[in-house]
Design an enzyme around this catalytic site. Sequence first.
Site, PDB file in Angstrom:
ATOM      1  N   GLY A  84      39.120   5.523 -54.179  1.00 11.71           N
ATOM      2  CA  GLY A  84      39.030   4.433 -55.162  1.00 11.71           C
ATOM      3  C   GLY A  84      40.179   4.388 -56.150  1.00 11.71           C
ATOM      4  CB  SER A  85      43.623   5.769 -56.276  1.00 10.37           C
ATOM      5  OG  SER A  85      44.318   5.245 -55.179  1.00 10.37           O
ATOM      6  CG  ASN A  86      44.635   0.584 -54.063  1.00  9.98           C
ATOM      7  OD1 ASN A  86      45.648   0.036 -54.500  1.00  9.98           O
ATOM      8  ND2 ASN A  86      44.652   1.355 -52.992  1.00  9.98           N
TER       9      ASN A  86
ATOM     10  CE  LYS B 141      29.315   0.104 -42.419  1.00 11.15           C
ATOM     11  NZ  LYS B 141      27.896   0.427 -42.688  1.00 11.15           N
TER      12      LYS B 141
ATOM     13  CG  ASN C  85      41.544  -4.825 -47.025  1.00 12.62           C
ATOM     14  OD1 ASN C  85      41.125  -3.878 -47.695  1.00 12.62           O
ATOM     15  ND2 ASN C  85      42.127  -4.633 -45.850  1.00 12.62           N
TER      16      ASN C  85
ATOM     17  CG  HIS D 298      46.793  -2.759 -43.814  1.00 15.68           C
ATOM     18  ND1 HIS D 298      45.769  -2.041 -43.213  1.00 15.68           N
ATOM     19  CD2 HIS D 298      47.893  -2.568 -43.038  1.00 15.68           C
ATOM     20  CE1 HIS D 298      46.236  -1.459 -42.123  1.00 15.68           C
ATOM     21  NE2 HIS D 298      47.517  -1.762 -42.001  1.00 15.68           N
TER      22      HIS D 298
ATOM     23  CG  ASP E 145      43.831  -4.291 -41.346  1.00 12.89           C
ATOM     24  OD1 ASP E 145      43.292  -4.150 -42.456  1.00 12.89           O
ATOM     25  OD2 ASP E 145      43.932  -3.369 -40.514  1.00 12.89           O
TER      26      ASP E 145
ATOM     27  CD  GLU F  29      47.921   1.009 -50.646  1.00  8.87           C
ATOM     28  OE1 GLU F  29      46.719   0.766 -50.838  1.00  8.87           O
ATOM     29  OE2 GLU F  29      48.311   1.873 -49.851  1.00  8.87           O
TER      30      GLU F  29
HETATM   31  C1  GRF Z   1      44.762   2.551 -49.369  1.00  7.73           C
HETATM   32  O1  GRF Z   1      45.871   3.084 -48.733  1.00  7.73           O
HETATM   33  C2  GRF Z   1      44.498   1.147 -48.875  1.00  7.73           C
HETATM   34  O2  GRF Z   1      45.658   0.484 -48.464  1.00  7.73           O
HETATM   35  C3  GRF Z   1      43.619   1.364 -47.693  1.00  7.73           C
HETATM   36  O3  GRF Z   1      42.824   2.474 -48.015  1.00  7.73           O
HETATM   37  C4  GRF Z   1      43.486   3.267 -48.994  1.00  7.73           C
HETATM   38  C5  GRF Z   1      42.526   3.389 -50.134  1.00  7.73           C
HETATM   39  O4  GRF Z   1      42.979   4.265 -51.111  1.00  7.73           O
HETATM   40  N1  GRF Z   1      42.872   0.168 -47.364  1.00  7.73           N
HETATM   41  P1  GRF Z   1      42.158   4.398 -52.468  1.00  7.73           P
HETATM   42  O5  GRF Z   1      40.714   4.706 -52.065  1.00  7.73           O
HETATM   43  O6  GRF Z   1      42.260   3.115 -53.188  1.00  7.73           O
HETATM   44  O7  GRF Z   1      42.772   5.548 -53.191  1.00  7.73           O
END
Ligand code: GRF
Length: 196
Positions: free
Chosen positions: A14-16, A90, A106, A108, A149, A178
């Site tokens: 969940g870093s994003n 999923k 999303n 990627h 994707d 990201e």
């Molecule tokens: C990221 O590399 C994203 O592109 C992919 O899964 C990873 C998730 O990383 N879909 P995080 O859980 O957000 O750290």
Amino acid sequence: MAHLRLGFLASHNGSNMQAIIDACNNGILDATPCVVISNNSSSGALIRARNEGIPAYHISSKTHYDEETAIIDALLENSVDILILAGYMKIVRKRTIRFMKGKILNIHPALLPNYGGKGMYGMKVHEAVIAAKEKVSGATVHLVDTRYDHGKILNQKIIKVHPGDTPEQLEAKILQIEHILYTETLIKISNGEILL
Ligand code: GRF
């Protein structure tokens, strides 16, 4: 779009998601993180959500007989405008896509349409990019449809792949961009530069 109410689906770290929450907390992004849903009870995403005081639900086919209805109910209860996939492992079902009127994003870790699709996730993406001796890679934010994707590309960031980069190094570099790309894309959606 004015002030956005954001929902998240995340399976792991969940870093994003955290980068987007931070942008909301700092006032850089005019949005409220309303709900976090994870199919993984021990995901970092659920821990982060609870630390932030955001409603957090563990919903999977093990916890709920009808997983999709449970997800839609949580989105409805929290009046989510945009659903953000942040490392969600999923496929999103048609009913959820219809319910969200297509407003599902999303990210990627590659330059789609290359290096995406079923089975192309995590380190596999970066290994394939390096094996093909690509000179650049990057990250893509796209709309979600029923194929992995596959939906419309909204925004991308490119980075150089240096000779000798390992998949792990590439993954770390791309994860950093990201975080910037996802937040930037949501800012552009919120101020009307990107139309959903
Ligand atoms: C990221 O590399 C994203 O592109 C992919 O899964 C990873 C998730 O990383 N879909 P995080 O859980 O957000 O750290």
